[in-house]
Write an enzyme that holds these catalytic residues in place. Structure first.
Site, PDB file in Angstrom:
ATOM      1  CB  SER A  31      -0.974   0.012   1.181  1.00  0.00           C
ATOM      2  OG  SER A  31      -2.090  -0.799   0.913  1.00  0.00           O
ATOM      3  CD  GLU A  83      -4.427  -2.241  -2.414  1.00  0.00           C
ATOM      4  OE1 GLU A  83      -4.428  -3.456  -2.146  1.00  0.00           O
ATOM      5  OE2 GLU A  83      -3.662  -1.427  -1.866  1.00  0.00           O
TER       6      GLU A  83
END
Length: 296
Positions: free
Chosen positions: A68, A165
């Site tokens: 992330s 993601e």
């Protein structure tokens, strides 16, 4: 003769100062080596200090999975699109229920499980940057044309982004495809806060958003005095059945009491340390860097 004598004295003073600086940098390097020695992890570190060419690195040019932390370059790319007139912070995005995927980190979905709600692009950015929301990240990526747009804007040097993601959650290996070197990560942060990537207004906006990041608080900020401001981004992988965590990352900009800034990037890869111990590696390195440059 007086001129020559003075010149020699000046050269000696400069050389002495350079040698002293090198010794001090080496001492920080030594402290960090002690922190990571005997740790069951592959650790990459890049620290940019307060003076020109003041850098401490360990495995600085080795590629590490971003996880992330890639949301920072995604944000830069969104802001770049705004500056080119393609988007605006106040434009509305309709978040469909089917876009809010299960089995992924999504505080937004927890608050709005049914979706089908309009929010501003600025709000979506805050969900991504302050709460590390994976669903909102992918919505923003689709808005700018996918990971290819980020790769093109940030460049190919020591930076690879191919998965969003959803893609990173497909299997164990997919989470490690997006990569960056610690030196590239720290350099990108330095160039950013110097105002060389996006304009002054957007630089300050993104900096403030990263100051308000609610994730990874035990990492760069974990062992610093509570008042110290840190604009940061973190990233975390899954842990496999053997007890190995693929990545525990954090990079950011730390403000010193003298109004100067340092950049610290730490990537803890393939670690068999407990999760708390992996985060403590980052916290200890951050504390060592802060104390070192604060004394200077």
């Amino acid at each position: 003769m007086t001129f020559i004598k003075n010149s020699i004295t000046a050269i000696c003073m400069i050389t002495g100062a350079l040698n002293l600086n090198a010794q001090k940098t080496e001492s920080l390097h030594h402290i960090i080596e002690n922190i990571i020695s005997n740790k069951k992890a592959d650790v990459g570190v890049s620290i940019i200090g307060i003076q020109k060419n003041d850098k401490v690195e360990i495995n600085g040019d080795k590629l590490y999975p971003m996880l992330s932390t890639f949301k920072f370059p995604v944000a830069l790319t969104v802001l770049h699109a705004i500056e080119n007139g393609k988007l605006s912070l106040d434009q509305k995005l309709f978040i469909k229920k089917e876009e809010l995927l299960e089995d992924t980190w999504s505080p937004f979905k927890e608050e709005y499980p049914e979706g089908n709600i309009s929010i501003s692009l600025e709000e979506a950015m805050r969900w991504m940057l302050c709460y590390s929301d994976n669903n909102l990240t992918d919505i923003l990526l689709r808005l700018i044309g996918g990971t290819e747009s980020v790769q093109k804007f940030i460049g190919n040097k020591d930076f690879v982004i191919k998965n969003d993601e959803e893609g990173m959650h497909k299997d164990w290996d997919s989470q490690f495809i997006n990569k960056v070197t610690p030196n590239r990560a720290s350099g990108l942060l330095e160039t950013f806060y110097q105002g060389k990537i996006v304009n002054k207004i957007h630089t300050q906006w993104l900096y403030n958003a990263m100051l308000n990041n609610k994730t990874g608080l035990k990492r760069l900020k974990g062992k610093l005095p509570e008042h110290v401001k840190v604009a940061h981004r973190s990233g975390t992988s899954f842990t496999n059945k053997a007890g190995m965590t693929g990545a525990v990352n954090s990079y950011g900009i730390i403000e010193l009491p003298n109004s100067k800034k340092i950049v610290v990037a730490v990537f803890v890869h393939d670690t068999y340390e407990s999760f708390d111990h992996a985060e403590a590696i980052i916290a200890d390195i951050s504390k060592a860097a802060y104390e070192y440059y604060n004394k200077k």
